[in-house]
Design a protein around this motif. Structure first.
Motif, mmCIF file in Angstrom:
data_model
loop_
_atom_site.group_PDB
_atom_site.id
_atom_site.type_symbol
_atom_site.label_atom_id
_atom_site.label_comp_id
_atom_site.label_asym_id
_atom_site.label_seq_id
_atom_site.Cartn_x
_atom_site.Cartn_y
_atom_site.Cartn_z
ATOM 1 N N GLY A 1 44.913 39.124 35.246
ATOM 2 C CA GLY A 1 44.422 41.046 36.132
ATOM 3 C C GLY A 1 43.613 41.449 35.152
ATOM 4 O O GLY A 1 43.896 41.083 34.007
ATOM 5 N N LEU B 1 47.636 43.253 45.204
ATOM 6 C CA LEU B 1 46.664 42.302 44.617
ATOM 7 C C LEU B 1 45.678 42.599 45.031
ATOM 8 O O LEU B 1 44.829 41.949 46.359
ATOM 9 N N SER C 1 45.145 47.661 35.745
ATOM 10 C CA SER C 1 45.876 47.303 36.437
ATOM 11 C C SER C 1 46.810 49.363 35.983
ATOM 12 O O SER C 1 46.491 49.532 34.768
ATOM 13 N N LEU D 1 42.720 35.516 43.393
ATOM 14 C CA LEU D 1 43.974 35.059 43.664
ATOM 15 C C LEU D 1 44.366 34.234 44.263
ATOM 16 O O LEU D 1 43.645 33.006 45.331
#
Length: 327
Positions: free
Chosen positions: A28, A93, A31, A20
Motif C-alpha cells: 500500500g 482496498l 492507509s 491489486l
C-alpha cells in the motif's frame, strides 16, 4: 434531531494501492482507519453539515474501544450500547481509478439482553426526533425483522423511519411501511427479482417496492444519478462528477443529504445528489460539507427509455439478512 441506529458498526481500514494482484504481496501507498457502519456514516455526514444528529451504536472488545475513541474524536453525539463480543474490522482496498475491493467481517453475535438494551436505547432517543435511520447489516442473534420492529416503534412515537439495508432485513421491513427505503441498483434488483436496465425500469421496480409497503423509495444509481419515487410520482436527478476517488460511503452521504434537507422533495433530492457527489471525490467516508455550487439536474419528466450505464444482472435472492455484505 435525526437519530441513527447501527447494530453492526465497524472500524474500517482503507489502504491505497497502485494495483491489486490476487495471490501476490500488494504494498500500500497509504492507509488510515475510520469509524464506520452505515448508520455511523450517515450520522457523520449529517454532523459535518451541522445537522443535529445522535448515533446509537453497539460496541464491544478492543475494536469497540477504538470505535468509541474515534467517535469521541469526531465530536459526534453518540449513545453506545455495550456488548461482550468484539465488533467488526473491515478493510477497503482502493486503486487509483476508484475501484474499491471491500472485505467486511460478519460482526459479533448479540444475546437477548444486549438486543433488549439496543432497543431500549433507540426508544429512549425518539422524543423530538424528526427521523430515525435504520442502516446497515444485522449482527448474529438479531432476526431479519428487527428493522421492521423499529419502523413500528417509530410509527408509535410519530417518527418517520428510513431503512437502508439489504437482503432479508430490507425485504422484511417493508410490511411495517417505512417512510423511506434507500436501495442501490443491486439491492433494488434483488428485492424485486428484476434487472433494471433503463430509468423507466428503475421507476417500475421502485413502484413495486412501494406496493409492498415502502412509502417512498430513493434509489441510488451511481453514475446514473438517483431516482425518487413517492406518492407524488417519480423524480430523476444527477450531479456529474469529473473524478471518482472512492464510492465507499457515497450512498450513505446521499441518504444523509436527503434527510438533512429542510426543503421540498426536489430540494431534498438535490441535497442528496450534492452530498453524494462530494463523497465520491474523497478517499474516506468522513465527509466534508458539499458545496451548493455542485451542478445538479432534477426532472419529473423521467426519460424512461434512457439506458443505465452500469446495469448489472440481478443477484440470486438470499435466504438470510444476517452477515450480508453491507457496511
Amino acid at each position: 434531531m435525526i437519530v441513527t441506529v447501527t447494530a453492526n458498526p465497524s472500524v474500517d481500514r482503507t489502504v491505497l494501492l497502485d494495483d491489486l494482484v490476487l495471490g501476490a504481496v500488494n504494498r500500500g501507498r497509504r492507509s488510515w482507519s475510520e469509524p464506520s457502519g452505515k448508520g455511523v456514516n450517515v450520522a457523520l455526514a449529517l454532523h459535518a453539515h451541522g445537522v443535529p444528529v445522535r448515533a446509537v451504536v453497539t460496541a464491544g472488545g478492543p475494536v469497540g474501544a477504538q470505535l468509541r475513541q474515534m467517535l469521541d474524536g469526531t465530536g459526534l453525539d453518540a449513545v453506545v450500547v455495550p456488548i461482550a463480543a468484539d465488533i467488526r474490522s473491515n478493510i477497503s482496498l482502493t486503486q487509483p481509478d476508484g475501484t474499491v475491493t471491500k472485505v467486511n467481517e460478519p460482526g459479533p453475535r448479540l444475546d437477548a439482553d444486549e438486543l433488549g438494551a439496543l432497543l431500549a436505547a433507540v426508544a429512549g432517543e425518539l422524543t423530538g426526533a424528526r427521523w430515525l435511520v435504520c442502516a446497515g447489516s444485522l449482527p448474529g442473534g438479531v432476526s431479519a425483522d428487527f428493522y421492521g420492529e423499529l419502523v413500528a416503534l417509530g410509527e408509535q412515537r410519530g417518527v418517520p423511519v428510513a431503512v437502508d439495508t439489504s437482503g432479508s432485513a430490507l425485504a422484511e421491513s417493508l410490511s411495517a411501511r417505512p417512510a423511506l427505503v434507500k436501495p442501490n441498483l443491486t439491492e433494488l434488483a434483488e428485492l424485486t427479482g428484476t434487472t433494471p436496465t433503463t430509468l423507466g425500469e428503475v421507476v417500475e421496480a421502485a413502484q413495486e417496492v412501494r406496493r409492498r409497503g415502502a412509502r417512498a423509495v430513493l434509489a441510488s444509481l451511481g453514475a446514473d444519478g438517483a431516482v425518487l419515487v413517492d406518492a407524488e410520482g417519480a423524480l430523476w436527478g444527477e450531479a456529474p462528477v469529473k473524478t471518482v476517488v472512492s464510492t465507499v460511503g457515497a450512498g450513505d452521504a446521499m441518504l444523509a443529504g436527503y434527510l438533512g434537507s429542510r426543503g421540498d422533495r426536489v430540494g431534498a433530492l438535490g441535497a442528496a445528489l450534492r452530498w453524494g457527489a462530494a463523497a465520491v471525490g474523497l478517499e474516506g467516508t468522513l465527509l466534508v460539507p458539499a458545496t451548493a455550487a455542485a451542478e445538479v439536474t432534477i426532472t419529473d419528466a423521467v426519460d424512461t427509455a434512457r439506458p443505465l450505464r452500469h446495469a448489472e444482472p440481478a443477484p440470486a435472492p438470499r435466504t438470510s439478512g444476517l452477515g450480508d455484505d453491507r457496511p
